[in-house]
Each structure stands twice: as structure tokens, then as C-alpha cells.
Design an enzyme around this catalytic site. Structure first.
Site, mmCIF file in Angstrom:
data_model
loop_
_atom_site.group_PDB
_atom_site.id
_atom_site.type_symbol
_atom_site.label_atom_id
_atom_site.label_comp_id
_atom_site.label_asym_id
_atom_site.label_seq_id
_atom_site.Cartn_x
_atom_site.Cartn_y
_atom_site.Cartn_z
ATOM 1 N N ASP A 126 -10.157 -5.538 -3.143
ATOM 2 C CA ASP A 126 -9.666 -4.608 -2.376
ATOM 3 C C ASP A 126 -10.544 -3.317 -2.423
ATOM 4 O O ASP A 126 -10.673 -2.649 -3.492
ATOM 5 C CB ASP A 126 -8.076 -4.248 -2.761
ATOM 6 N N HIS A 147 -7.221 -6.147 0.955
ATOM 7 C CA HIS A 147 -6.057 -5.094 1.459
ATOM 8 C C HIS A 147 -5.408 -5.609 2.442
ATOM 9 O O HIS A 147 -4.573 -5.065 2.973
ATOM 10 C CB HIS A 147 -6.702 -3.943 1.456
ATOM 11 N N SER A 150 0.804 -1.215 0.122
ATOM 12 C CA SER A 150 0.163 -0.167 -0.042
ATOM 13 C C SER A 150 0.842 1.354 -0.093
ATOM 14 O O SER A 150 1.721 1.350 -1.000
ATOM 15 C CB SER A 150 -0.768 -0.025 1.263
#
Lengths: 279, 279
Positions: free
Chosen positions: B224, B257, B148
């Protein structure tokens, strides 16, 4: 009773669930995690139960146990319950080794613990029904493992139910709670002072009293701070030898009591159970 | 500067360390984790850097990343730094996506951030020196990855230093921070309103400006929640195509995620880097 699904995350092509339900045994809401590996629709899978140690919930092994890869490979459902009843109504002792987070997998007989602290019946009776009703598991193929207090849980539940579990393993288990401070405190308060009542919750005593396991694997770290005072692995080795049992008890050089140790050997435990589960 | 060893745990026959030190770049105490796999005495090992995402510290991947097995197998040192300076003296924003836990791997130029928020120089310059002085690493063989915001860090640090890293990978990275809310907020406040200054902290902009990577692997989950608004993986694919780069960008069906996603593909990333590191 319906299950509440608290979370669901894809992992290793399977699904990691966290669920809660109202338990008839503990009279509280109980939370557990279940990993369901990738599988063909319609088939039922063998199940490995994992019982956690003092202070833990379902979360510790779910986050740090590194079991999913091996369970996905072998097609095994992995269930991780909590270690005690929870909630405001549940009496507690404000100690890390007694009360909440420290149910010791017993059905308490003493007040004020007897009403909610029924982790033996919860794990032995209720949770398998709940799991089988909701997930694709074959209760004819069960194995059990655990860590520390949960290793004690796995050993004693396994020894009391030898026909139900194909194999039993443990990481750094408390093997003789009647002989160590953690166990004397917990069994004394949950079960009362009559030590005869403790024997069905003590792996070494169960073996002395005639219980047997055909397939038993134990890993114990040599750098574990609790080894000498609380775990006493040698006591189990001696009891097994006397009883003619041939467990695999492995002393792992330099390993401690943490999940770094558990995760290192988790895949080997899953593979060992898988062989005995025909998975 | 001496390192403080906060913990050391044996895992997969190697050692998982957590250390802290006084950083010259951030002017604060910084904590990081280092896994050193089993190895022959005297040899130096390749190193894989892992940069974490928003709200994280070194702990998240250390507990949940499932990298140790693969790093032990391939003989790779794995280093996980924090995501920002910490401490009472460090200005904060009380927001999950800016300030502490959200350093974005930049050297801030704006007040009050410029003094402590120097995560670019910390990761690019200082930490490699600290690690090489204390652990058996070969800085001629480095690779970098992240998740991320940390995927953004890995991509941009890799693109700015193509001769230093043999390979770059990322899990669900922010690929074009200048074009998404998380990035506009962070780069705007750390670097000021002149967007020209943002380009060296934006993977897509760096590629547009001529930076290249020979070995790039990205995994992105299709489930995600941040994919559409913040991550925009397709923007990276298009920039690479225009630039004649051939990354492996893999859309992983049904993954979200979380670290359940990261841990699923971690071993593949480690193995992919190992090939390029000659490990």
C-alpha cells in the site's frame, strides 16, 4: 507485439492485470483484463473468456463481476476483452447499440466498418495468441461466457468452434439477433442486407444449420427489461429442443439485466466451467 | 422524512437498494446504499456499517466491495453512506483530501465547514434512525467497518461507542490522523488549531485517553503506497499493546490500497463480524 501493462493489483492471492496492445485485426490499440489465480510456477492453467455487453469495456466485469474468488479457488485464468475497436480513427454511430461499445463480435463486411470492426477475428484468432504468449494458459482447456451482446458472442463463437471450447455459458444473452431490433440494426449495418450472411452470427440460426454444443448453461433474469423484445430466451430453448440439445437454461426469478444479476451467478458459472475444464 | 428509492436490484436472493433523503444533520440530500439479505418476513437483522475512503461515495463498495455473497450467507444488512455532504450549497476545497468526498467523519466546528460537515452526527445519530425506520434491522446488533479514511471513521466511532458496536474492523485505516498529513490538514481545518479537540477523532489518541475495544480486526496491505506516510499501522499496534488490547492486525503480503484488496478480505470481515453479532 509487446503488451503494455496498464495496472496490476493483487487479489485473492493472484494478480489482476489490465493490458493494452496494438491489434493487427482491428488496427487499433485494444485493452483487456486478465486475472491470473495463484498457481504453482511452471504450470499452465485453463482459461475462461468473458465477453461483455453493449456500452461496456473490460472494466465492467473486472470491477463488478465478482469472478476472482471462484477463479482463484478453481485455478482458472479469466480474460475480459473490450467490446469494439476504439480511438479517433474508428468510425462511430453515436448510438449506444451500434459502433463503439457495440462490436457484436462480428467481422464487418460493409463500409465504413469493415476496416476496424473485426471483433470476431480479434477474439477467435488474435487475442488467444496474445494471451498464450504472455500468460500461463493452456489453450487446450478453454471455455467461454458473456453477458447480453457478449452472451451472443459466447454462444456464436462457441457454436462455430465446438472443439475449441469445453463449455459455453451466458448471462441474459441475445440468442437470435436476426429476430430482434438490436441484432437487426447491428448485423444489417455491419454485414449488409443479405440475411444469409447473418446466420453465422446468430446462435439460433447456427443451431438450425446444424451446429451443436454438448455443454451449455444460460442464466436469464425474469425481471430483465430486455427479455421480451431483445433477448427472447425461449427461442433458444425451442431451437435446442428441436436439435436434440439439452442445455441448462435457468430462468432466475426477480433478477434484472445488471451486474447485480451477473455477480450473483458468476461463481456458479465458474464452478460449472471448472468441472468441464478439469480445473 | 421520506426516503427516495433511487434503485433496487435483486442480488444473491436479497435486494440492493440505493436511497437518498434530506438530512437534518448535514442540511443536504444524502445518498446511501443498503443491502438487505434474504430473510424470513418479520425478523430483524444485524447491521454492518461500511465507511468509505477519500473521494468515494456509496457507490465504490456497492459496486466493487464483493460483500453481498457473505451478507446473504450470514443474514447481515450492509449499509454504505457517502463520505461528505454534497451539493452546490456545500463549501468545497477542490482538493481530493479535503472538502467534498473527504468529510473525515467529524462534526466540523470551523467556518465555513461547520454548517454542513456534520458526518459524525450523521453516521452516529441520524442514519441509524433512518435505517431502522425503513429496513428490518436490529440496532442492538451493530458492527462497523471501513476503508482508509473510512477505517479511521470506523475505529473512532467504534472507540467512542464501545457499547453500541459488537465488533469493529478496518481495511488500511488511517489510525492516527493527528500524526499524518491527511489528518493534520483535515482536522486542522474542520476543527481548528487546538489539537486537544482532535483527540476524539484519532483512534490512537482515543486509546491513549482510555477508550477500549474488545473485538478489533485490521487488514493492511504491505504494498500500500500510503502505508508509511499516512496509515502508520504500527502506531495502532503499539497503542493497543500499551493499553492491553489484543486486536487482530494482519499485514497482508503484496496487497495495495485498492478495492482489489478490500474485496479479497471482505468476506472474512463479514464472517468475523457475523460471529460476534450472533448472525
Amino acid at each position: 507485439m509487446p503488451l503494455d501493462y496498464l495496472s496490476q493489483n493483487r487479489a485473492y492471492e493472484g494478480e489482476q492485470f489490465v493490458c493494452s496492445h496494438q491489434s493487427r485485426e482491428t488496427g487499433t490499440e485494444m485493452t483487456f483484463s486478465v486475472y491470473v489465480p495463484p498457481h504453482m510456477p511452471g504450470i499452465k492453467l485453463p482459461v475462461l473468456w468473458y465477453l461483455a455487453g453493449l456500452t461496456c469495456t473490460h472494466e465492467n466485469v473486472t470491477e463488478k463481476g465478482e469472478y476472482r474468488r471462484a477463479c482463484a479457488e478453481h485455478g482458472i485464468v479469466f480474460v475480459a476483452p473490450d467490446t469494439s475497436p476504439r480511438g479517433e480513427d474508428v468510425p462511430d454511430a453515436d448510438e449506444y447499440d451500434f459502433g463503439k461499445g457495440a462490436g457484436f463480435y462480428v467481422d464487418a463486411t460493409q463500409e465504413p466498418w469493415a476496416k476496424h470492426y473485426r471483433m470476431r477475428s480479434y477474439i477467435e484468432q488474435e487475442l488467444p495468441e496474445v494471451i498464450a504468449a504472455e500468460f500461463p494458459v493452456d489453450l487446450e482447456r478453454q471455455s467461454i461466457t458473456g453477458h447480453s451482446m457478449g452472451g451472443h458472442g459466447a454462444l456464436t463463437i462457441g457454436l462455430r468452434n465446438p472443439d475449441r471450447f469445453r463449455s459455453v455459458s451466458a448471462f441474459s444473452p441475445i440468442v437470435a439477433p436476426s429476430q430482434v431490433p438490436w441484432g437487426e440494426k447491428a448485423l444489417g449495418r455491419y454485414l449488409g442486407e443479405d440475411r444469409a450472411a447473418w446466420r453465422e452470427y446468430d446462435a439460433v440460426a447456427l443451431i438450425e444449420d446444424g451446429a451443436r454444443l454438448d455443454h451449455l448453461l444460460v442464466d436469464q433474469g425474469t425481471a430483465d427489461n430486455f427479455l421480451e423484445e431483445q433477448l427472447k430466451t425461449g427461442t433458444l430453448s425451442m431451437a435446442c429442443a428441436k436439435a436434440g440439445m439439452s442445455p441448462e437454461i435457468r430462468m432466475q426469478q426477480g433478477y434484472d439485466h445488471s451486474y447485480y444479476f451477473i455477480s450473483t451467478f458468476m461463481a456458479e458459472h465458474v464452478a460449472w466451467h471448472a468441472e468441464r475444464l478439469g480445473a
